[in-house]
Design a protein around this motif. Structure first.
Motif, PDB file in Angstrom:
ATOM      1  N   ALA A 173       3.742   0.663  -4.753  1.00 54.29           N
ATOM      2  CA  ALA A 173       3.223  -0.351  -3.667  1.00 54.29           C
ATOM      3  C   ALA A 173       3.598   0.232  -2.664  1.00 54.29           C
ATOM      4  O   ALA A 173       3.837  -0.286  -1.167  1.00 54.29           O
ATOM      5  CB  ALA A 173       4.238  -1.934  -3.956  1.00 54.29           C
ATOM      6  N   SER A 174       4.587   1.204  -2.458  1.00 55.11           N
ATOM      7  CA  SER A 174       4.907   2.291  -1.077  1.00 55.11           C
ATOM      8  C   SER A 174       4.902   3.092  -1.321  1.00 55.11           C
ATOM      9  O   SER A 174       5.121   3.710  -3.033  1.00 55.11           O
ATOM     10  CB  SER A 174       5.760   1.457  -0.375  1.00 55.11           C
ATOM     11  OG  SER A 174       7.373   1.060  -1.752  1.00 55.11           O
ATOM     12  N   PRO A 201      -3.935   0.459  -1.277  1.00 55.27           N
ATOM     13  CA  PRO A 201      -2.963  -0.588  -1.773  1.00 55.27           C
ATOM     14  C   PRO A 201      -2.753  -0.436  -3.693  1.00 55.27           C
ATOM     15  O   PRO A 201      -3.767   1.050  -4.035  1.00 55.27           O
ATOM     16  CB  PRO A 201      -4.561  -1.006  -2.276  1.00 55.27           C
ATOM     17  CG  PRO A 201      -5.279  -0.983  -1.114  1.00 55.27           C
ATOM     18  CD  PRO A 201      -5.208   0.572  -1.165  1.00 55.27           C
ATOM     19  N   ALA A 202      -1.965  -0.651  -4.173  1.00 60.43           N
ATOM     20  CA  ALA A 202      -1.399  -0.740  -5.044  1.00 60.43           C
ATOM     21  C   ALA A 202      -1.804  -1.118  -6.838  1.00 60.43           C
ATOM     22  O   ALA A 202      -2.805  -1.633  -6.502  1.00 60.43           O
ATOM     23  CB  ALA A 202      -0.187  -1.671  -5.806  1.00 60.43           C
ATOM     24  N   ALA A 239       0.807  -1.290  -0.096  1.00 60.89           N
ATOM     25  CA  ALA A 239       0.036  -0.368   0.157  1.00 60.89           C
ATOM     26  C   ALA A 239       0.358   1.697  -0.339  1.00 60.89           C
ATOM     27  O   ALA A 239       1.961   1.693   1.056  1.00 60.89           O
ATOM     28  CB  ALA A 239      -1.331  -0.084   1.103  1.00 60.89           C
ATOM     29  N   GLY A 240       0.375   1.940  -0.499  1.00 59.96           N
ATOM     30  CA  GLY A 240       1.229   3.417  -0.556  1.00 59.96           C
ATOM     31  C   GLY A 240       0.269   4.637   0.110  1.00 59.96           C
ATOM     32  O   GLY A 240      -0.550   3.942   0.306  1.00 59.96           O
ATOM     33  N   THR A 241       0.138   5.599  -0.348  1.00 54.95           N
ATOM     34  CA  THR A 241      -0.019   6.646   0.041  1.00 54.95           C
ATOM     35  C   THR A 241      -0.735   7.915  -0.787  1.00 54.95           C
ATOM     36  O   THR A 241       0.459   8.206  -1.551  1.00 54.95           O
ATOM     37  CB  THR A 241       0.381   7.907   1.348  1.00 54.95           C
ATOM     38  OG1 THR A 241       0.653   7.139   2.590  1.00 54.95           O
ATOM     39  CG2 THR A 241      -0.411   9.073   1.548  1.00 54.95           C
ATOM     40  N   ILE A 242      -1.404   8.591  -0.586  1.00 58.92           N
ATOM     41  CA  ILE A 242      -2.475   9.284  -1.618  1.00 58.92           C
ATOM     42  C   ILE A 242      -1.866  11.163  -1.448  1.00 58.92           C
ATOM     43  O   ILE A 242      -2.483  11.291   0.022  1.00 58.92           O
ATOM     44  CB  ILE A 242      -3.504   8.873  -2.815  1.00 58.92           C
ATOM     45  CG1 ILE A 242      -3.384   8.164  -3.729  1.00 58.92           C
ATOM     46  CG2 ILE A 242      -3.900  10.053  -3.926  1.00 58.92           C
ATOM     47  CD1 ILE A 242      -4.267   8.041  -4.414  1.00 58.92           C
ATOM     48  N   VAL A 243      -1.201  11.545  -1.651  1.00 63.54           N
ATOM     49  CA  VAL A 243      -0.971  12.754  -1.101  1.00 63.54           C
ATOM     50  C   VAL A 243      -1.616  14.458  -2.144  1.00 63.54           C
ATOM     51  O   VAL A 243      -0.967  13.953  -3.267  1.00 63.54           O
ATOM     52  CB  VAL A 243       0.266  13.163  -0.408  1.00 63.54           C
ATOM     53  CG1 VAL A 243       0.559  12.281   1.034  1.00 63.54           C
ATOM     54  CG2 VAL A 243       1.155  13.132  -1.227  1.00 63.54           C
TER      55      VAL A 243
END
Length: 938
Positions: A93-94, A69-70, A25-29
């Motif tokens: 993925a991260s 999630p990716a 999982a990654g982060t959307i900013v």
């Protein structure tokens, strides 16, 4: 209590260990701003379409989705007044994936940024995004109205009633409740009260020019301070990261008051700039020196004579000349530390100086009128003494509010920490005031004096002298009676606080669950210290003739009057010739002094569920209060009487310091629901428990005992406690329009009332009669709010520049009070400061360089002060005020404006209901004020 504080934080951490974050999982900013890149769009709604997850942009426009999630996703951003924008985002993925979004397009960008339309879009967007029931005024809205301070700006919102002082908004009532039941903050810092005898903050101290926004939060969640029943007024100053571009704005203004025929200056500037991508500074300064006058008359209360006619035994004609100077300044620093942490430091300083001159003519009659009708009363010295007093008040008072806060937030992965430390201090200081100096002529002999009062006009009583006219008008007939000199009146209210919150998000297929915990510690100290010197004799002859001036009063003839400034210099130069009344001086100087320490330790735990349609917030807050309270017991003993078995040789004041301690704990649950079943339809529900601690001055063990009767505070008072419920529905339609309606209900326990009882034991002594404060029966508040706003851009030209805003509130606020100390039969009353109907109407027009606005504000009558029975209750009459304003843009950066305040010249009218009529207690005229000036942006 320490276990509660640490336990809440440990619970959040423990839950974080139970749930594991997504392995891939990654982060959307990103940020959301207008298309011109001028302003961040706070409260823009951002949504990941495929996951049904949503978030709101913070004040710097930033949004964040952790644990995504990716994959490839559609991110959607919406804001009222502009078209929704979608963009595709590829999440790895991260790590972080950045997606900045601009709304409005090249043509609509300016619409988002400035003007009445921009204000409405910003206000509605922030209202829609709120967790609970909330009303918002933004920077643009405050600038659209000719309001002089924060209190006057707030009267534009639903359910808000403003209590005026000298025609200027001062205290704020929310949903018909006493201002004492509200809380006020600046940048999250609780504001103490400058005045000695209240908790409520007089918001006329703060200029509206330096404000970025004002939020009135009418429902509570567990992370908020629980000590409010009416609502929380949250004032925010500017931040450099509110905007994408630098700003410097300057304004110069003159205001002309019709009653004084004087012009007053006003000026302000504010700025916002980024020193780098990571450092920003912003601030502002406002100065306003306002000269105005008030023509006033007052009665001390009414009675019924033997003929069954109403009369007043005290009549006052008051001429006020006031100069108020308001200085407000703010300064903020913002820092970004890497990608995870934001820090800030914000300061506010406001000073409110009030120089008041009051000349007064007072008639005091010892006996009932010699003759009367239903509309008049005639008094003669044949029947009893008639005292005529001509006095002067020369008072200078300075109030200050200062606050400083430093804090920040850190976000890493699904974790978020928010922390702050703050200091705030308010004060009210008066030194050297003359309040008042009195010259008196007593008429006692038959045929010496007569006066007739005409009551035929309910709002204005005139008089006619029927005997003794020459003596009445001769200033040499009025001898010096007394002067009360304020050597010092010093109220100080100071609070330190620290706060920390930690939260952890858990992403699921249907939404996000957040566990949040926090703790807060507040240390408050309020003191009042006063020294009054009372002189009631002069070594020689001293009459009004030596200080006579001329009236500038329009309601009646009150000449001869004292000159505004002549007595002060004479008093200073001849102080040794005045005779000090030591007994009255000692009593007045010691009876009001007190100190209260109030330390509050709070902790909370909440759970929050967010999905595309539903937001649930539930939890509990625990607050523990510790008080240390000190004051003086004064026993006033006249010469020849005994004190503790010993006869005194002269009038003496015996002072006994008193001190009390107490501790109590409150558990305060709450639950909030925000549901959006279809796009742009929002349903809200909230239920919560809250409290308001008693006035610190009422808690203070100050006691005055004289002639076996007493008045004293009550350190055992319980806090007000309320269960509250809110229901609301909001529909956001068209391009920039919304309609909303809501219901609210409150039941308040332990409402504080003043009571008088017989045979009261105080400190081991039985008093014949005593007046004190006590917790009373329950009170209930119920009502509805309605609001409608729309920009009519769909109409054909030139009507496409029209916009309207309408809000209406109905409040039914009732309680019970003990009648003359009888606790067996309390009478039912409307709660003080409660207006049953409040209405705001705004008609605006904005097109091209022209902006016009007409604003009407109506509030119904309200109970102002409670009397011993319904016929002596004091009411303030209904009030409607119309204000007009216009602006014209000369260039892109320069505007000229004109404003007309109180166009309808509506007065203030207070009365009591007696003998089938409204009997005048106070009438004031202010006339209108015109403003004109220029603003420039760079």
């Amino acid at each position: 209590m320490t276990r509660v504080l640490y336990g809440a934080s440990r619970a959040a951490i423990a839950l974080g260990l139970v749930f594991s974050a997504s392995a891939m999982a990654g982060t959307i900013v990103g940020t959301v701003s207008d298309a011109s890149g001028t302003r961040a769009l706070e409260s823009a709604q951002v949504r990941i379409v495929e996951l049904g997850r949503s978030a709101e942009a913070s004040r710097d426009g930033r949004y964040r989705f952790p644990d995504v999630p990716a994959g490839t996703y559609t991110v959607e951003a919406s804001y009222i007044g502009v078209d929704t924008v979608r963009t595709n985002v590829q999440v790895g993925a991260s790590g972080d994936t950045y997606a900045d979004i601009a709304l409005g397009g090249s043509d609509a960008g300016s619409i988002v940024v400035i003007g009445q339309v921009a204000n409405q879009a910003s206000t509605l967007s922030r209202q829609r995004a709120a967790d609970g029931v909330e009303s918002v005024l933004t920077r643009d809205a405050i600038g659209q109205f000719p309001d002089q301070n924060v209190a006057e700006s707030l009267r534009r919102l639903p359910g808000i009633n403003i209590l005026n002082d000298q025609g200027e908004g001062r205290f704020v009532s929310i949903r018909g409740l006493d201002p004492e039941l509200n809380s006020s903050t600046v940048n999250g810092v609780r504001l103490p009260a400058p005045e000695s005898d209240v908790r409520s903050v007089a918001l006329d101290v703060i200029s509206s020019d330096i404000i970025e926004s004002i939020e009135v939060k009418k429902s509570l969640t567990p992370d908020m301070d629980a000590d409010t029943i009416g609502g929380t007024i949250d004032i925010k100053t500017t931040s450099a990261f509110d905007r994408k571009k630098d700003l410097f704005k300057v304004s110069a203004e003159g205001s002309y008051n019709d009653l004084t025929e004087k012009t007053s200056p006003k000026g302000s500037f504010d700025f916002s700039t980024k020193l780098s991508d990571a450092i920003g500074v912003s601030g502002g300064l406002s100065y306003y020196r306002r000269r105005f006058a008030t023509d006033n008359m007052e009665m001390d209360g009414w009675d019924i004579d033997d003929n069954g006619n109403a009369y007043a035994d005290t009549v006052e004609y008051r001429d006020y000349d006031v100069t108020r100077k308001r200085i407000s300044a703010s300064l903020s620093f913002d820092f970004k530390v890497g990608e995870t942490t934001k820090l800030y430091a914000r300061g506010l300083y406001s000073q409110f100086d009030d120089q008041e001159y009051r000349r007064r003519l007072t008639f005091e009659m010892d006996e009932a009128p010699s003759s009367s009708t239903g509309t008049s009363a005639s008094f003669a010295s044949d029947d009893g003494e008639i005292s005529v007093q001509r006095d002067l008040k020369d008072r200078f008072e300075s109030q200050k509010i200062r606050s400083f806060v430093a804090g920040g937030e850190t976000e890493t992965g699904p974790w978020r920490a928010v922390y702050m430390a703050s200091w705030a201090k308010s004060s009210e200081r008066e030194k050297g005031s003359i309040d008042p100096v009195v010259f008196e002529r007593k008429f006692e002999d038959p045929g010496e004096f007569g006066v007739t009062f005409d009551y035929s006009r309910p709002k204005l009583t005139s008089y006619a002298i029927t005997a003794g006219q020459a003596a009445f008008l001769d200033p040499s007939e009025y001898e010096f009676d007394k002067v009360e000199h304020t050597t010092l009146s010093d109220a100080q209210d100071e609070e330190f606080a620290i706060k920390a919150d930690i939260s952890r998000e858990f992403a699921t297929d249907g939404g996000v669950f957040t566990v949040q915990a926090g703790a807060k510690q507040r240390w408050r100290k309020k003191t009042y210290n006063a020294t009054f010197d009372i002189y009631d004799g002069y070594d020689g002859d001293l009459t009004l003739a030596e200080f006579a001036g001329q009236q500038d009063y329009g309601l009646a003839s009150i000449d001869p009057v004292p000159s505004k400034k002549a007595f002060r210099s004479f008093f200073r130069d001849n102080l040794g010739s005045f005779e000090l009344n030591q007994f009255d001086t000692d009593a007045a100087s010691a009876e009001s002094d007190y100190r209260v320490d109030e330390d509050i330790t709070a902790g909370y735990l909440l759970g929050r569920w967010d999905s595309d349609k539903v937001r649930l917030i539930g939890g509990v807050r625990v607050e523990r209060t510790r008080n240390k309270i000190t004051g003086n017991q004064l026993t006033l003993v006249e010469e020849g009487n005994e004190y503790q078995g010993v006869e005194v040789d002269e009038d003496t004041v015996f002072i006994l310091p008193q001190s009390f301690k107490r501790t109590y704990t409150d558990v305060l649950p709450s639950f909030t629901v925000r549901y959006e079943p279809v796009r742009n339809v929002v349903l809200r529900a909230a239920g919560y428990k809250s409290l308001v601690r008693p006035k610190l001055s009422n808690l203070a063990p100050r006691a005055v005992i004289e002639d076996n009767e007493g008045e004293f505070g009550n350190p055992d008072l319980k806090p007000y406690k309320a269960w509250n419920a809110d229901l609301a529905v909001e529909y956001y339609f068209g391009r920039n329009a919304a309609i909303s309606a809501g219901l609210f209900y409150k039941t308040i326990k332990d409402y504080v009332v003043e009571i008088t009882n017989q045979d009261v034991v105080y400190n081991g002594v039985t008093l014949d009669q005593a007046t004190t404060f006590a917790n009373g029966p329950k009170a209930t508040v119920k009502g509805l709010e309605f609001s409608y706003s729309q920009v009519y851009s769909f109409l054909p030209a030139p009507f496409d520049g029209l916009l309207t805003q309408v809000n209406y509130t109905y409040t039914d606020a009732k309680g019970r009070v003990y009648a003359d100390g009888d606790i067996t039969d309390p009478r039912r009353i409307p709660l003080p400061a409660s207006s049953k109907h409040t209405l705001n109407l705004v008609l605006g027009y904005e097109k091209g360089p022209l902006s016009l606005r007409a604003a009407g504000t109506f509030r119904d009558k309200y109970l102002d002060e409670l009397g011993g029975d319904p016929t002596s209750d004091r009411y303030v009459s209904s009030h409607f005020q119309l204000d007009l304003s216009g602006k014209y843009r000369i260039t892109d950066n320069i505007r000229v404006f004109a404003e007309w305040v109180n166009v309808t010249d509506r007065p203030y009218f207070a009365y009591q209901n007696l003998n089938s009529g409204r009997r005048l207690l106070q009438y004031e005229e202010y006339s209108w004020t015109a403003k004109f000036g220029v603003t420039a942006n760079f």
